[in-house]
Design a protein around this motif. Structure first.
Motif, PDB file in Angstrom:
ATOM      1  N   MET A  45     -73.675 -25.183 -33.412  1.00  0.00           N
ATOM      2  CA  MET A  45     -72.791 -25.754 -34.398  1.00  0.00           C
ATOM      3  C   MET A  45     -72.913 -27.278 -34.355  1.00  0.00           C
ATOM      4  O   MET A  45     -72.862 -27.889 -33.296  1.00  0.00           O
ATOM      5  N   ALA A  46     -73.042 -27.890 -35.519  1.00  0.00           N
ATOM      6  CA  ALA A  46     -73.173 -29.344 -35.610  1.00  0.00           C
ATOM      7  C   ALA A  46     -71.846 -30.017 -35.300  1.00  0.00           C
ATOM      8  O   ALA A  46     -70.779 -29.468 -35.551  1.00  0.00           O
ATOM      9  N   ASN A  47     -71.956 -31.202 -34.745  1.00  0.00           N
ATOM     10  CA  ASN A  47     -70.746 -31.973 -34.472  1.00  0.00           C
ATOM     11  C   ASN A  47     -70.097 -32.382 -35.781  1.00  0.00           C
ATOM     12  O   ASN A  47     -70.770 -32.620 -36.773  1.00  0.00           O
ATOM     13  N   LYS A  48     -68.790 -32.504 -35.754  1.00  0.00           N
ATOM     14  CA  LYS A  48     -68.012 -32.827 -36.944  1.00  0.00           C
ATOM     15  C   LYS A  48     -67.461 -34.246 -36.847  1.00  0.00           C
ATOM     16  O   LYS A  48     -67.251 -34.770 -35.762  1.00  0.00           O
ATOM     17  N   LYS A  49     -67.220 -34.824 -38.007  1.00  0.00           N
ATOM     18  CA  LYS A  49     -66.498 -36.088 -38.105  1.00  0.00           C
ATOM     19  C   LYS A  49     -65.085 -35.747 -38.532  1.00  0.00           C
ATOM     20  O   LYS A  49     -64.865 -35.190 -39.603  1.00  0.00           O
ATOM     21  N   LEU A  50     -64.128 -36.062 -37.654  1.00  0.00           N
ATOM     22  CA  LEU A  50     -62.728 -35.753 -37.923  1.00  0.00           C
ATOM     23  C   LEU A  50     -61.917 -37.033 -38.003  1.00  0.00           C
ATOM     24  O   LEU A  50     -62.090 -37.939 -37.185  1.00  0.00           O
ATOM     25  N   VAL A  51     -61.022 -37.093 -38.986  1.00  0.00           N
ATOM     26  CA  VAL A  51     -60.114 -38.221 -39.139  1.00  0.00           C
ATOM     27  C   VAL A  51     -58.698 -37.687 -39.017  1.00  0.00           C
ATOM     28  O   VAL A  51     -58.320 -36.745 -39.712  1.00  0.00           O
ATOM     29  N   TYR A  52     -57.945 -38.290 -38.109  1.00  0.00           N
ATOM     30  CA  TYR A  52     -56.526 -37.967 -37.968  1.00  0.00           C
ATOM     31  C   TYR A  52     -55.741 -39.110 -38.623  1.00  0.00           C
ATOM     32  O   TYR A  52     -56.006 -40.281 -38.341  1.00  0.00           O
ATOM     33  N   PHE A  53     -54.792 -38.766 -39.471  1.00  0.00           N
ATOM     34  CA  PHE A  53     -53.921 -39.742 -40.116  1.00  0.00           C
ATOM     35  C   PHE A  53     -52.519 -39.501 -39.584  1.00  0.00           C
ATOM     36  O   PHE A  53     -51.935 -38.442 -39.808  1.00  0.00           O
ATOM     37  N   VAL A  54     -51.994 -40.469 -38.838  1.00  0.00           N
ATOM     38  CA  VAL A  54     -50.712 -40.292 -38.151  1.00  0.00           C
ATOM     39  C   VAL A  54     -49.665 -41.223 -38.753  1.00  0.00           C
ATOM     40  O   VAL A  54     -49.778 -42.439 -38.648  1.00  0.00           O
ATOM     41  N   SER A  55     -48.646 -40.627 -39.383  1.00  0.00           N
ATOM     42  CA  SER A  55     -47.579 -41.444 -39.970  1.00  0.00           C
ATOM     43  C   SER A  55     -46.266 -41.332 -39.204  1.00  0.00           C
ATOM     44  O   SER A  55     -45.337 -42.079 -39.475  1.00  0.00           O
ATOM     45  N   LEU A  56     -46.188 -40.418 -38.237  1.00  0.00           N
ATOM     46  CA  LEU A  56     -44.981 -40.269 -37.417  1.00  0.00           C
ATOM     47  C   LEU A  56     -45.315 -40.488 -35.945  1.00  0.00           C
ATOM     48  O   LEU A  56     -46.160 -39.791 -35.382  1.00  0.00           O
ATOM     49  N   SER A  57     -44.631 -41.433 -35.319  1.00  0.00           N
ATOM     50  CA  SER A  57     -44.914 -41.731 -33.912  1.00  0.00           C
ATOM     51  C   SER A  57     -44.635 -40.532 -33.008  1.00  0.00           C
ATOM     52  O   SER A  57     -45.287 -40.363 -31.985  1.00  0.00           O
ATOM     53  N   SER A  58     -43.705 -39.673 -33.399  1.00  0.00           N
ATOM     54  CA  SER A  58     -43.383 -38.509 -32.569  1.00  0.00           C
ATOM     55  C   SER A  58     -44.550 -37.527 -32.486  1.00  0.00           C
ATOM     56  O   SER A  58     -44.613 -36.716 -31.570  1.00  0.00           O
ATOM     57  N   ASN A  59     -45.496 -37.606 -33.416  1.00  0.00           N
ATOM     58  CA  ASN A  59     -46.658 -36.720 -33.406  1.00  0.00           C
ATOM     59  C   ASN A  59     -47.818 -37.248 -32.567  1.00  0.00           C
ATOM     60  O   ASN A  59     -48.779 -36.532 -32.307  1.00  0.00           O
ATOM     61  N   VAL A  60     -47.735 -38.493 -32.145  1.00  0.00           N
ATOM     62  CA  VAL A  60     -48.867 -39.131 -31.475  1.00  0.00           C
ATOM     63  C   VAL A  60     -49.296 -38.425 -30.191  1.00  0.00           C
ATOM     64  O   VAL A  60     -50.494 -38.216 -29.986  1.00  0.00           O
ATOM     65  N   PRO A  61     -48.392 -38.038 -29.284  1.00  0.00           N
ATOM     66  CA  PRO A  61     -48.877 -37.356 -28.072  1.00  0.00           C
ATOM     67  C   PRO A  61     -49.702 -36.105 -28.394  1.00  0.00           C
ATOM     68  O   PRO A  61     -50.762 -35.890 -27.803  1.00  0.00           O
ATOM     69  N   TYR A  62     -49.233 -35.303 -29.340  1.00  0.00           N
ATOM     70  CA  TYR A  62     -49.977 -34.102 -29.726  1.00  0.00           C
ATOM     71  C   TYR A  62     -51.334 -34.476 -30.326  1.00  0.00           C
ATOM     72  O   TYR A  62     -52.361 -33.886 -29.977  1.00  0.00           O
ATOM     73  N   VAL A  63     -51.335 -35.447 -31.226  1.00  0.00           N
ATOM     74  CA  VAL A  63     -52.581 -35.857 -31.886  1.00  0.00           C
ATOM     75  C   VAL A  63     -53.584 -36.376 -30.860  1.00  0.00           C
ATOM     76  O   VAL A  63     -54.764 -36.015 -30.904  1.00  0.00           O
ATOM     77  N   LEU A  64     -53.126 -37.199 -29.928  1.00  0.00           N
ATOM     78  CA  LEU A  64     -54.045 -37.735 -28.922  1.00  0.00           C
ATOM     79  C   LEU A  64     -54.652 -36.627 -28.067  1.00  0.00           C
ATOM     80  O   LEU A  64     -55.855 -36.635 -27.802  1.00  0.00           O
ATOM     81  N   LYS A  65     -53.837 -35.683 -27.644  1.00  0.00           N
ATOM     82  CA  LYS A  65     -54.363 -34.572 -26.839  1.00  0.00           C
ATOM     83  C   LYS A  65     -55.368 -33.751 -27.633  1.00  0.00           C
ATOM     84  O   LYS A  65     -56.424 -33.375 -27.109  1.00  0.00           O
ATOM     85  N   GLU A  66     -55.071 -33.477 -28.881  1.00  0.00           N
ATOM     86  CA  GLU A  66     -55.974 -32.703 -29.747  1.00  0.00           C
ATOM     87  C   GLU A  66     -57.268 -33.486 -30.019  1.00  0.00           C
ATOM     88  O   GLU A  66     -58.364 -32.925 -29.979  1.00  0.00           O
ATOM     89  N   ALA A  67     -57.145 -34.785 -30.274  1.00  0.00           N
ATOM     90  CA  ALA A  67     -58.317 -35.615 -30.544  1.00  0.00           C
ATOM     91  C   ALA A  67     -59.229 -35.705 -29.321  1.00  0.00           C
ATOM     92  O   ALA A  67     -60.448 -35.616 -29.448  1.00  0.00           O
ATOM     93  N   VAL A  68     -58.629 -35.858 -28.144  1.00  0.00           N
ATOM     94  CA  VAL A  68     -59.411 -35.900 -26.907  1.00  0.00           C
ATOM     95  C   VAL A  68     -60.180 -34.594 -26.732  1.00  0.00           C
ATOM     96  O   VAL A  68     -61.369 -34.590 -26.406  1.00  0.00           O
ATOM     97  N   LYS A  69     -59.508 -33.483 -26.959  1.00  0.00           N
ATOM     98  CA  LYS A  69     -60.158 -32.179 -26.839  1.00  0.00           C
ATOM     99  C   LYS A  69     -61.355 -32.075 -27.792  1.00  0.00           C
ATOM    100  O   LYS A  69     -62.440 -31.635 -27.403  1.00  0.00           O
ATOM    101  N   ASN A  70     -61.171 -32.522 -29.019  1.00  0.00           N
ATOM    102  CA  ASN A  70     -62.260 -32.469 -29.995  1.00  0.00           C
ATOM    103  C   ASN A  70     -63.382 -33.442 -29.653  1.00  0.00           C
ATOM    104  O   ASN A  70     -64.559 -33.136 -29.855  1.00  0.00           O
TER     105      ASN A  70
END
Length: 115
Positions: free
Chosen positions: A1-26
């Motif tokens: 499977m080819a690597n993907k380019k993913l963009v996360y758009f974060v407008s709520l600070s309360s979502n940042v811990p989840y987004v960072l963990k998910e982004a690191v995993k990806n």
């Protein structure tokens, strides 16, 4: 499977811990990750906010951000957030960008995820 380019758009600070963990995993799977922080989400790019989060919520966002940046994840904060009343002490490694940068990055991405 080819690597993907993913963009996360974060407008709520309360979502940042989840987004960072998910982004690191990806990123660990070889995907190219960019995170745009806008509105309330941009507050996490302020060094003072990171200290408050660690003290009040026991979340080490500084560690998560460093881990993410070490994996090549790019952090952009909305340049309009420099208008915040007391300014913005930008965390090391983050950049300010405008809508043109976001759109250019988003158009090249395989997926744009909004939080």
């Amino acid at each position: 499977m080819a690597n993907k380019k993913l963009v996360y758009f974060v407008s709520l600070s309360s979502n940042v811990p989840y987004v960072l963990k998910e982004a690191v995993k990806n990123a660990e799977q070889g995907n190219e990750i960019t995170i745009f922080f806008d509105l309330d989400g941009a507050r996490v790019l302020d060094k003072r906010y990171l200290k408050i989060m660690e003290r009040t919520h026991h979340i080490d966002l500084a560690y998560l951000m460093k881990r993410a940046m070490d994996l090549g994840i790019v952090f952009f904060g909305c340049q309009m957030n420099v208008l915040i009343a007391d300014g913005l002490e930008l965390v090391d490694g983050a950049q300010l960008a405008g809508v043109a940068t976001f759109l250019e990055t988003a158009y090249q991405a395989d997926a744009v995820l909004s939080y």
